[in-house]
Design an enzyme around this catalytic site. Structure first.
Site, PDB file in Angstrom:
ATOM      1  N   GLU A  44      -9.035   7.721   3.590  1.00  0.00           N
ATOM      2  CA  GLU A  44      -8.977   8.016   5.033  1.00  0.00           C
ATOM      3  C   GLU A  44      -9.373   9.462   5.313  1.00  0.00           C
ATOM      4  O   GLU A  44      -8.971  10.387   4.596  1.00  0.00           O
ATOM      5  CB  GLU A  44      -7.542   7.767   5.549  1.00  0.00           C
ATOM      6  CG  GLU A  44      -7.393   8.120   7.027  1.00  0.00           C
ATOM      7  CD  GLU A  44      -6.109   7.595   7.669  1.00  0.00           C
ATOM      8  OE1 GLU A  44      -5.326   6.909   6.991  1.00  0.00           O
ATOM      9  OE2 GLU A  44      -5.919   7.889   8.857  1.00  0.00           O
ATOM     10  N   LYS A  74       0.864  -1.188   0.000  1.00  0.00           N
ATOM     11  CA  LYS A  74       0.000   0.000   0.000  1.00  0.00           C
ATOM     12  C   LYS A  74       0.890   1.223   0.000  1.00  0.00           C
ATOM     13  O   LYS A  74       1.857   1.280   0.768  1.00  0.00           O
ATOM     14  CB  LYS A  74      -0.914   0.007   1.231  1.00  0.00           C
ATOM     15  CG  LYS A  74      -1.759   1.278   1.340  1.00  0.00           C
ATOM     16  CD  LYS A  74      -2.907   1.145   2.314  1.00  0.00           C
ATOM     17  CE  LYS A  74      -2.569   1.351   3.768  1.00  0.00           C
ATOM     18  NZ  LYS A  74      -1.953   2.643   4.105  1.00  0.00           N
TER      19      LYS A  74
HETATM   20  O1  KIV Z   1      -1.098   2.365   8.843  1.00  0.00           O
HETATM   21  C1  KIV Z   1      -2.298   2.065   8.917  1.00  0.00           C
HETATM   22  O2  KIV Z   1      -2.750   1.355   9.823  1.00  0.00           O
HETATM   23  C2  KIV Z   1      -3.166   2.568   7.856  1.00  0.00           C
HETATM   24  C3  KIV Z   1      -4.630   2.584   8.159  1.00  0.00           C
HETATM   25  C4  KIV Z   1      -4.929   3.773   8.974  1.00  0.00           C
HETATM   26  C5  KIV Z   1      -5.438   2.530   6.918  1.00  0.00           C
HETATM   27  O3  KIV Z   1      -2.717   2.995   6.854  1.00  0.00           O
END
Ligand code: KIV
Length: 263
Positions: free
Chosen positions: A181, A112
């Site tokens: 988010e 991600k």
């Molecule tokens: O780092 C994380 O836990 C995230 C979430 C807030 C989506 O990116």
């Protein structure tokens, strides 16, 4: 045992059923959440709730790899998304080198990366080279120092248009899903409707394609602060504190161990 989701089944979930994503940072919790979560996110939020830092920025690639290895070991039947930490995808070559390292050393299913249209070229390069990418748009925790705080997005017409442009750019670049988010709920709804891939919300209302929460927030274990969007499904901190206090008390009174716990 649940059937592991694939990129195709995740994409097909759009419009059919909301996706459930939860963070985990170690094998123990990964195993515990894997029965209910469609996807496990090894979030760089671990830098706050696990390492005690004030934001996510000092998490390193090595630390994320260590935690992702543990999660992959604990929940080998789950679809696992690993956060690429701050500074590891500043250009497409760095992003690919570091994502390959993450893929090879952990066995995760996807990385991600945070950012919208500005990161589309990097997302496209990763996808073209066999790295599955989950995008992350809206409030970007890795930009918190640059932006001077955590700022909810979608408050103005311009921001709303930018969010839709970001989502579409990330989709066109080849991401299979994205996190949104800290966005006004009505805007997040429009963003989700503007793309064909799942948009998973955190602090973005209910009209998106799934939800993600940080496990230590939803289990009431992280007490430093609780964002408005968090629902505590357990008062974990009190349960742990009470259990440890009972243990201490029993040790002091020589009530533990008793005949059941000795050889
Ligand atoms: O780092 C994380 O836990 C995230 C979430 C807030 C989506 O990116």
């Amino acid at each position: 045992m649940r059937k592991k989701l694939t990129i195709s089944s995740i994409k097909q979930a759009k419009g059919a059923k909301p996706l459930v994503m939860i963070t985990a940072y170690d094998a123990l919790f990964a195993r515990l959440v894997s029965g209910s979560a469609d996807m496990i996110l090894v979030g760089d939020s671990l830098n706050m709730s696990f390492a005690g830092k004030s934001d996510t920025l000092s998490a390193t690639l090595e630390q994320m790899i260590y935690h992702t290895q543990a999660v992959c070991t604990g929940a080998s039947e789950s679809f696992i998304v690993a956060d690429m930490p701050f500074g590891t995808y500043i250009n497409k070559e760095e992003a690919l080198k570091n994502s390959i390292k993450m893929f090879q050393e952990t066995g995760c299913d996807s990385v991600k990366i945070e950012g919208g249209a500005d990161k589309a070229e990097i997302v496209e390069y990763l996808c073209r080279n066999g790295i599955a990418v989950c995008g992350h748009i809206g409030l970007l925790p890795q930009s918190v120092r640059g932006e001077g705080g955590y700022k909810v997005k979608g408050r103005t017409e311009e921001e709303s248009k930018q969010l839709i442009a970001d989502a579409q750019a990330i989709e066109s670049a080849g991401a299979f899903c994205m996190v949104i988010e800290g966005v006004k709920a009505e805007v997040a709804k429009e963003v989700a409707a503007s793309v064909a891939i799942p948009v998973i919300g955190i602090g973005a209302g209910v009209d998106v394609d799934g939800q993600v929460l940080v496990f230590s927030d939803m289990l009431g274990l992280f007490e430093e602060f609780t964002p408005k969007f968090v629902k505590k499904y357990l008062d974990g901190a009190s349960l742990v504190r009470d259990a440890v206090a009972t243990y201490a008390d029993e040790v002091q009174k020589r009530e533990f161990p008793n005949e059941k716990h000795i050889y």
